[in-house]
Design an enzyme around this catalytic site. Sequence first.
Site, PDB file in Angstrom:
ATOM      1  N   ASN A   1      -4.165  -1.689  13.998  1.00 50.30           N
ATOM      2  CA  ASN A   1      -5.301  -1.942  12.617  1.00 50.30           C
ATOM      3  C   ASN A   1      -6.420  -2.546  13.163  1.00 50.30           C
ATOM      4  O   ASN A   1      -7.417  -2.766  12.543  1.00 50.30           O
ATOM      5  CB  ASN A   1      -4.462  -3.338  11.896  1.00 50.30           C
ATOM      6  CG  ASN A   1      -3.398  -2.699  10.958  1.00 50.30           C
ATOM      7  OD1 ASN A   1      -3.600  -1.942   9.922  1.00 50.30           O
ATOM      8  ND2 ASN A   1      -2.142  -2.942  11.366  1.00 50.30           N
TER       9      ASN A   1
ATOM     10  N   THR B   1       0.904  -1.043   0.011  1.00 43.21           N
ATOM     11  CA  THR B   1       0.100   0.107   0.075  1.00 43.21           C
ATOM     12  C   THR B   1       1.010   1.225   0.071  1.00 43.21           C
ATOM     13  O   THR B   1       1.131   1.594   1.024  1.00 43.21           O
ATOM     14  CB  THR B   1      -0.756   0.052   1.248  1.00 43.21           C
ATOM     15  OG1 THR B   1      -1.740  -0.691   1.287  1.00 43.21           O
ATOM     16  CG2 THR B   1      -1.590   1.558   1.336  1.00 43.21           C
TER      17      THR B   1
ATOM     18  N   GLU C   1       3.966  -0.809  10.353  1.00 39.62           N
ATOM     19  CA  GLU C   1       2.903  -0.605  11.481  1.00 39.62           C
ATOM     20  C   GLU C   1       3.504  -1.519  12.742  1.00 39.62           C
ATOM     21  O   GLU C   1       3.267  -2.910  12.251  1.00 39.62           O
ATOM     22  CB  GLU C   1       1.757  -0.957  11.071  1.00 39.62           C
ATOM     23  CG  GLU C   1       0.894   0.304  10.284  1.00 39.62           C
ATOM     24  CD  GLU C   1      -0.324   0.262   9.648  1.00 39.62           C
ATOM     25  OE1 GLU C   1      -0.776  -1.078   9.538  1.00 39.62           O
ATOM     26  OE2 GLU C   1      -1.040   0.970   8.963  1.00 39.62           O
TER      27      GLU C   1
END
Lengths: 384, 384
Positions: free
Chosen positions: A379, A180, A260
């Site tokens: 998330n 992404t 992340e």
Amino acid sequence: MSVTAPLGFRAAGVAAGIKSGGARDLALIVNDGPSRAAAGVFTANRVQAAPVLWSRQVLTGGRVHAVVLNSGGANACTGPLGFQDTHATAEKVAAALGDSAGEIAVCSTGLIGERLPMDALLAGVDLAVSQVSRDGGLAAADAIRTTDTVSKISFKRGEGGYMVGGMAKGAGMLAPGLATMLCVITTDADLPAEQLDATLREATRLTFDRLDTDGCMSTNDTVLLLASGASGVTPDPAEFGRLVQGVCADLARQLLIDAEGATKAIAVEVVGAASEDDALAVARAVCRSNLLKCAIHGEDPNWGRVLSAVGTTAAAFEPDRINVAINGVWICRGGAAGDDRAKVDLRPRDVTITIDLSAGPHSATVHTTDLTAAYVHENSAYSS
Amino acid sequence: MSVTAPLGFRAAGVAAGIKSGGARDLALIVNDGPSRAAAGVFTANRVQAAPVLWSRQVLTGGRVHAVVLNSGGANACTGPLGFQDTHATAEKVAAALGDSAGEIAVCSTGLIGERLPMDALLAGVDLAVSQVSRDGGLAAADAIRTTDTVSKISFKRGEGGYMVGGMAKGAGMLAPGLATMLCVITTDADLPAEQLDATLREATRLTFDRLDTDGCMSTNDTVLLLASGASGVTPDPAEFGRLVQGVCADLARQLLIDAEGATKAIAVEVVGAASEDDALAVARAVCRSNLLKCAIHGEDPNWGRVLSAVGTTAAAFEPDRINVAINGVWICRGGAAGDDRAKVDLRPRDVTITIDLSAGPHSATVHTTDLTAAYVHENSAYSS
């Protein structure tokens, strides 16, 4: 710096109000030429965001005058109206530059499934057009961040004085078929679109495509390479390829480090494979093992989880001829326990897992991260 | 109860000292006949534990006299010496029963890559042989637990009075090609090995093979079906199939509920697929999306992450014809936002994600769990 390191490019990053909180969320990069040659690679996901559908079409012409990028919304899964939003964005940029929309690329990133706030976005385009400058590279890199904690930029100088610069964003959903991620690379070298295309495909194949932080493939991945020709230099193709690949590798490393929740950067290196495809298949399978990624997070050199992931692939190997090293200690030899696992030092952030399939001369490396409670937290709450 | 619900079976579960802490870690199931017909299915992983290599060979004969199972060590990736350990275990059981080792199946579960403590294990076999009884089913089910928090058992009665009973273990590494699971199903029906094999393959295909908690496939998965014939009943094949599938489904549900760190049981139901294979491919891809599993953990009905997972498959679909419901609310229609996401209630433990591909009449459901910080914690510290 960044995309404005090469001559012929101006950029801006502004706060258009697409994100709440007043952070920069819209970037504009203008190629002042004399060349507008360009190439692009896009997500392999079959569900593609409106800006991907649009920009893919633009790039078939091999020319890009400007790129407009927004964070704060992916404009993916938004139907025909979402596509009209992308089209309107390109038209707005084109009008401001006195051009047609056919050479305006559009990139978006953020949440899937929601329409963009077009009033704010189009007003932001006006603001960005008024601010584009030779100094705008850093602001542009800042404006495309989502969960990225830092801006990602890179630049390199080639022989004869030409430059390659780049910016990228991406912190999750990083998996093959790109991540992404949005990435724009610029150069003031003078090269035709076909050569840019070949160079970019080879560079992404060996860099961004070998990053797999969470096995998730995005709907919006876009990597663009724009050439202004402003340096007047036509570089040696091999040297140019090395430079572009170097910038991509540099940006890919920055994406990995900022993934992340990650506390470890794990290189899964497969050697002794019967083919490069086999090496890649094994490396990707190992990179996608949640159990292994948890073990590395816990600094546990759990080579059994490596072997159980290798065993899910169709690659050529005999189970009793596989060797595995973690940070240089061969703790698995011939498919069974090897050197003392207590010798493995997993405290450093960088971890290398080497898998020797003993089946041939080929190799490949894929990069991933550990799986952490912080990843889960980030998330679980992203859209709420 | 459990594997001793059907006539003709005795079982025991003892503490052999393979695990530290004195918990039960060795189970023995003896089939007293008159029949010894048996069938087995095993992991599809190409890296297979010694007991899998052994038991696969035993099952080619279609007869099993006894099964010995241990927790506390998987005996996987242990080389030729590990295989000798499995062989010695089977020989020890065979000698105690006055039989040959060729009809003794062996199963192991626990850490990969370490040799079993054979002195303790072989002494445990003696103890288990001395304790096998018609009441031993629960103790056997308890002895095969690893990170399982509860024993998993099931039994059902067929027409004419025959029984099907079963026990299973497995809490992580649950993925297609079976899970990290051991399962023994017994029946006192009188059926030939070929029919047991066909029944077991169909039952596991539709139950255990449709469980995917963490995408990780084990080296040790084994499901055995043993028939004693002691009831004297030869059941209707269709009814017998339903009973075996019912026991497998019941055990699979227990595995799902007890999956490591899970707080949600997620059914991913794909309808409108062009083929069952397409439906399965899409369901599995969605079950493996860490981002989606985190979102469900956070009670966030993030259908964009569903679509981005669907888009990674080769299944037949048009992105703008996909509909997605979460717990009955169609929040994605025609590939874009549908009904109000605020209507989705994600507080219950059970979550159903329905994906309508609008591409045909086929369907399939795969079950997974959410991804939680507890999963990360449990799997970061498992071997340390």
